[in-house]
Design an enzyme around this catalytic site. Structure first.
Site, PDB file in Angstrom:
ATOM      1  N   GLU A 113     -71.233  28.059  26.601  1.00 14.91           N
ATOM      2  CA  GLU A 113     -71.351  28.904  25.411  1.00 14.91           C
ATOM      3  C   GLU A 113     -71.501  28.069  24.160  1.00 14.91           C
ATOM      4  OE1 GLU A 113     -68.663  32.752  26.631  1.00 14.91           O
ATOM      5  OE2 GLU A 113     -68.035  31.477  24.972  1.00 14.91           O
ATOM      6  N   CYS A 126     -70.737  25.808  16.919  1.00 15.22           N
ATOM      7  CA  CYS A 126     -69.635  25.383  17.775  1.00 15.22           C
ATOM      8  C   CYS A 126     -70.221  25.011  19.128  1.00 15.22           C
ATOM      9  CB  CYS A 126     -68.653  26.547  17.887  1.00 15.22           C
ATOM     10  SG  CYS A 126     -67.348  26.229  19.061  1.00 15.22           S
ATOM     11  N   CYS A 133     -63.218  22.972  31.909  1.00 16.25           N
ATOM     12  CA  CYS A 133     -62.334  21.933  31.359  1.00 16.25           C
ATOM     13  C   CYS A 133     -61.358  21.537  32.450  1.00 16.25           C
ATOM     14  CB  CYS A 133     -61.576  22.498  30.146  1.00 16.25           C
ATOM     15  SG  CYS A 133     -60.561  21.263  29.296  1.00 16.25           S
ATOM     16  N   CYS A 137     -54.711  24.419  29.590  1.00 19.53           N
ATOM     17  CA  CYS A 137     -53.802  25.000  28.605  1.00 19.53           C
ATOM     18  C   CYS A 137     -53.595  26.462  29.004  1.00 19.53           C
ATOM     19  CB  CYS A 137     -54.393  24.876  27.213  1.00 19.53           C
ATOM     20  SG  CYS A 137     -54.768  23.154  26.811  1.00 19.53           S
ATOM     21  N   CYS A 140     -55.705  29.367  27.470  1.00 17.25           N
ATOM     22  CA  CYS A 140     -57.157  29.169  27.290  1.00 17.25           C
ATOM     23  C   CYS A 140     -57.951  29.614  28.513  1.00 17.25           C
ATOM     24  CB  CYS A 140     -57.439  27.692  27.001  1.00 17.25           C
ATOM     25  SG  CYS A 140     -59.199  27.320  26.908  1.00 17.25           S
ATOM     26  N   GLY A 199     -64.532  22.762  26.935  1.00 19.81           N
ATOM     27  CA  GLY A 199     -64.319  21.376  27.344  1.00 19.81           C
ATOM     28  C   GLY A 199     -63.479  20.563  26.386  1.00 19.81           C
ATOM     29  N   GLU A 200     -63.026  19.433  26.902  1.00 25.74           N
ATOM     30  CA  GLU A 200     -62.242  18.495  26.090  1.00 25.74           C
ATOM     31  C   GLU A 200     -63.173  17.334  25.735  1.00 25.74           C
ATOM     32  OE1 GLU A 200     -59.281  17.988  24.446  1.00 25.74           O
ATOM     33  OE2 GLU A 200     -60.350  16.141  24.032  1.00 25.74           O
ATOM     34  N   SER A 231     -62.619  18.463  18.095  1.00 29.86           N
ATOM     35  CA  SER A 231     -61.282  19.007  18.356  1.00 29.86           C
ATOM     36  C   SER A 231     -60.761  18.479  19.685  1.00 29.86           C
ATOM     37  CB  SER A 231     -61.354  20.537  18.404  1.00 29.86           C
ATOM     38  OG  SER A 231     -60.107  21.080  18.789  1.00 29.86           O
ATOM     39  N   SER A 253     -55.339  20.224  18.494  1.00 25.03           N
ATOM     40  CA  SER A 253     -54.774  21.494  18.960  1.00 25.03           C
ATOM     41  C   SER A 253     -53.282  21.311  19.180  1.00 25.03           C
ATOM     42  CB  SER A 253     -55.457  21.907  20.264  1.00 25.03           C
ATOM     43  OG  SER A 253     -56.829  22.115  20.023  1.00 25.03           O
ATOM     44  N   LEU A 254     -52.505  21.639  18.190  1.00 29.41           N
ATOM     45  CA  LEU A 254     -51.063  21.371  18.252  1.00 29.41           C
ATOM     46  C   LEU A 254     -50.316  22.522  18.943  1.00 29.41           C
ATOM     47  CD1 LEU A 254     -48.944  19.275  17.441  1.00 29.41           C
ATOM     48  CD2 LEU A 254     -48.685  20.488  15.262  1.00 29.41           C
ATOM     49  N   HIS A 255     -50.367  23.688  18.377  1.00 31.28           N
ATOM     50  CA  HIS A 255     -49.886  24.940  18.983  1.00 31.28           C
ATOM     51  C   HIS A 255     -48.374  25.064  19.207  1.00 31.28           C
ATOM     52  CE1 HIS A 255     -54.078  25.622  19.379  1.00 31.28           C
ATOM     53  NE2 HIS A 255     -54.256  24.963  20.510  1.00 31.28           N
ATOM     54  N   ASN A 330     -56.966  34.860  21.159  1.00 31.90           N
ATOM     55  CA  ASN A 330     -58.062  35.678  21.670  1.00 31.90           C
ATOM     56  C   ASN A 330     -57.770  36.036  23.122  1.00 31.90           C
ATOM     57  OD1 ASN A 330     -60.556  36.868  22.080  1.00 31.90           O
ATOM     58  ND2 ASN A 330     -61.567  34.902  22.487  1.00 31.90           N
ATOM     59  N   CYS A 373     -62.611  41.322  19.840  1.00 30.00           N
ATOM     60  CA  CYS A 373     -61.380  42.095  19.799  1.00 30.00           C
ATOM     61  C   CYS A 373     -61.529  43.186  18.762  1.00 30.00           C
ATOM     62  CB  CYS A 373     -60.229  41.155  19.457  1.00 30.00           C
ATOM     63  SG  CYS A 373     -58.643  41.937  19.402  1.00 30.00           S
TER      64      CYS A 373
HETATM   65  N1  SAH Z   1     -60.577  21.195  24.263  1.00 31.98           N
HETATM   66  C1  SAH Z   1     -60.543  21.053  22.873  1.00 31.98           C
HETATM   67  C2  SAH Z   1     -61.663  21.767  22.138  1.00 31.98           C
HETATM   68  C3  SAH Z   1     -62.061  23.135  22.624  1.00 31.98           C
HETATM   69  S1  SAH Z   1     -60.918  24.450  22.428  1.00 31.98           S
HETATM   70  C4  SAH Z   1     -59.209  21.471  22.330  1.00 31.98           C
HETATM   71  O1  SAH Z   1     -58.407  22.027  23.081  1.00 31.98           O
HETATM   72  O2  SAH Z   1     -58.945  21.186  21.164  1.00 31.98           O
HETATM   73  C5  SAH Z   1     -61.033  24.849  20.682  1.00 31.98           C
HETATM   74  C6  SAH Z   1     -59.769  25.509  20.139  1.00 31.98           C
HETATM   75  O3  SAH Z   1     -59.626  26.857  20.640  1.00 31.98           O
HETATM   76  C7  SAH Z   1     -58.486  24.780  20.524  1.00 31.98           C
HETATM   77  O4  SAH Z   1     -57.629  24.657  19.423  1.00 31.98           O
HETATM   78  C8  SAH Z   1     -57.917  25.696  21.560  1.00 31.98           C
HETATM   79  O5  SAH Z   1     -56.544  25.469  21.694  1.00 31.98           O
HETATM   80  C9  SAH Z   1     -58.273  27.046  21.027  1.00 31.98           C
HETATM   81  N2  SAH Z   1     -58.174  28.135  22.018  1.00 31.98           N
HETATM   82  C10 SAH Z   1     -58.343  28.068  23.348  1.00 31.98           C
HETATM   83  N3  SAH Z   1     -58.156  29.296  23.917  1.00 31.98           N
HETATM   84  C11 SAH Z   1     -57.889  30.144  22.916  1.00 31.98           C
HETATM   85  C12 SAH Z   1     -57.622  31.540  22.868  1.00 31.98           C
HETATM   86  N4  SAH Z   1     -57.614  32.298  23.967  1.00 31.98           N
HETATM   87  N5  SAH Z   1     -57.391  32.095  21.654  1.00 31.98           N
HETATM   88  C13 SAH Z   1     -57.437  31.337  20.532  1.00 31.98           C
HETATM   89  N6  SAH Z   1     -57.694  30.015  20.521  1.00 31.98           N
HETATM   90  C14 SAH Z   1     -57.903  29.416  21.693  1.00 31.98           C
HETATM   91 FE1  SF4 Z   2     -59.027  24.970  26.726  1.00 33.76          FE
HETATM   92 FE2  SF4 Z   2     -59.182  22.845  25.076  1.00 33.76          FE
HETATM   93 FE3  SF4 Z   2     -57.064  23.183  26.725  1.00 33.76          FE
HETATM   94 FE4  SF4 Z   2     -59.446  22.581  27.747  1.00 33.76          FE
HETATM   95  S1  SF4 Z   2     -58.200  21.290  26.402  1.00 33.76           S
HETATM   96  S2  SF4 Z   2     -58.021  24.097  28.549  1.00 33.76           S
HETATM   97  S3  SF4 Z   2     -60.821  23.714  26.369  1.00 33.76           S
HETATM   98  S4  SF4 Z   2     -57.683  24.507  24.999  1.00 33.76           S
END
Ligand code: SAH
Ligand code: SF4
Length: 400
Positions: A113, A126, A133, A137, A140, A199-200, A231, A253-255, A330, A373
């Site tokens: 995508e 994007c 990936c 996570c 995700c 992807g990462e 990212s 991506s801290l979270h 999302n 959404c």
């Molecule tokens: N793999 C990399 C880049 C792609 S993901 C990374 O994890 O940073 C891009 C961003 O979308 C990341 O911050 C990821 O944590 C976030 N993301 C993944 N799934 C999501 C979801 N379901 N809702 C909102 N953000 C999400």
């Molecule tokens: Fe999703 Fe990024 Fe985690 Fe891979 S590293 S699973 S793309 S949030």
């Protein structure tokens, strides 16, 4: 010839040069008999046509001799990844499902995508760096995908080429009629790139680095490094390399604000815990108050969204040149999480704002989330001005 070489040769018989590096072009030219002393000059000509002009056919390259173009066309194409599906939202956001050409005869066609988000003064693309990936996570969707392969540098650049074609962003191109795609003196439809698709990126470092070199070449696509953001979920050992070898902006991506929770949300944290990740951020080459690191924080109901966690976040990032990007979760089928409710996001954003983070930035999936959404958009109208501004800014992707 081995089977593998045989299969590869079969595919490269009609390989595309759209997405090729300068050395790929020189190799292709040498392969069709161009003399060594001419290689650089010819490669530069091809480069200009492919990346500056967006040529789709070799025959369009008017200042290159016809016999040479014919030889190129016998072996190569200028094909882009194929658009398998396109969705356009009312605000001009476009989501493409792109099908990559198979890498060999038995390669399943890889689909990824790519999302385009227009704003008045910029347009952000994007891009994906992998099909699926290898990390998983827990919130995700991409992490649940079985098929994983790295995209090549050419396939990453190909996503930008498709977008520029589609948006009329090459010289002489015709922009969409939507009136939403930015353009004008010095404004490109695609001005910013974020590696926030599938992807990462730091697990496909070489291809990402090579793609960035092609994207930022001043004689071609000419994107500014400061307008490219990579990212990462926290691949600590590659972060310094990213700064040194690519010089792009960084998003992390801290979270979560503690290791126990981050271990669950971002399992890579078990390998590279928060302390190591933040140290890598402190050491990130080129980070400064003018070039802040973006910290992404997905809002998960009842999981990481309390006021105490907002305060912990602010404390954790103290002293770092940081921006905070709150991302509404999302949802996807089978997900174990829900998006925080708006009052909670409001409270969280208020704390972050009061700590001086006035410009949370971007989520590439933001508009995508809005598109996906249904209630989100109407709900967002109800937000207090402060939180709405924060959310909108976090959806406003890209920066100068
Ligand atoms: N793999 C990399 C880049 C792609 S993901 C990374 O994890 O940073 C891009 C961003 O979308 C990341 O911050 C990821 O944590 C976030 N993301 C993944 N799934 C999501 C979801 N379901 N809702 C909102 N953000 C999400
Ligand atoms: Fe999703 Fe990024 Fe985690 Fe891979 S590293 S699973 S793309 S949030």
């Amino acid at each position: 010839m081995t089977l593998a070489a045989d299969l590869k040769a079969e595919v490269s018989a009609h390989a595309t040069l759209a997405g090729a590096s300068r050395s790929d072009l020189s190799r292709a030219l040498a392969g069709i008999g161009v003399a060594e002393r001419e290689l650089n000059m010819r490669a530069s000509q091809l480069w200009h046509w492919i990346y500056h002009r967006g040529a789709r056919e070799f025959a369009d390259m008017r200042n290159i001799a016809k016999p040479l173009l014919e030889k190129l066309a016998e072996r190569y194409t200028l094909a882009r990844p194929e658009i398998a599906a396109e969705q356009v939202s009312a605000d001009g956001t476009r989501k493409w499902l792109l099908r990559m050409a198979p890498a060999h005869r038995f390669d399943k066609s890889a689909e990824i995508e790519c999302v385009y988000i227009p704003e008045s003064d910029r347009g952000t693309l994007c891009v994906s760096s992998q099909v699926g990936c290898t990390l998983n996570c827990s919130f995700c969707h991409t992490g649940t995908m079985p098929l994983v392969r790295n995209l090549s540098a050419a396939e990453i650049v190909g996503q930008v080429m498709v977008a520029r074609d589609r948006l009329g962003d090459f010289p002489g191109g015709v922009p969409p009629e939507d009136g939403l795609t930015p353009r004008g003196e010095g404004v490109r439809a695609v001005s910013n790139i974020v590696f926030m698709g599938m992807g990462e990126p730091l697990y496909n470092f070489d291809a990402v680095r090579d793609a960035i070199a092609i994207l930022t070449d001043g004689d071609g696509l000419s994107l500014s490094k400061r307008r490219i953001t990579v990212s990462t979920s926290g691949v600590v050992p590659e972060m310094t390399r990213l700064g040194h070898e690519c010089g792009t902006m960084l998003a992390v991506s801290l979270h979560a604000t503690n290791n126990a929770l981050r271990d669950k949300l971002v399992p890579l944290n078990r390998k590279y815990p928060i302390e190591a990740l933040l140290q890598a951020c402190r050491d990130y080459p080129g980070a400064s108050n003018a070039r802040r690191i973006t910290f992404e924080y997905v809002m998960l109901k009842g999981v990481n969204d309390s006021p105490a966690e907002a305060r912990a976040l602010v404390k954790l990032l103290k002293g770092l040149p940081a921006k905070i990007n709150l991302i509404p979760f999302n949802p996807w089928p089978g997900a174990k999480f829900e998006c925080s409710d708006w009052e909670t996001i409001e409270r969280f954003s208020e704390i972050v704002f009061n700590a001086g983070y006035a410009s949370p930035v971007r989520t590439p999936r933001g508009r995508d989330i809005l598109a996906a959404c249904g209630q989100l958009k109407s709900e967002s109208e109800k937000l207090k001005a402060r939180a709405r501004m924060m959310l909108e800014e976090s959806l406003a992707v890209g920066q100068d």
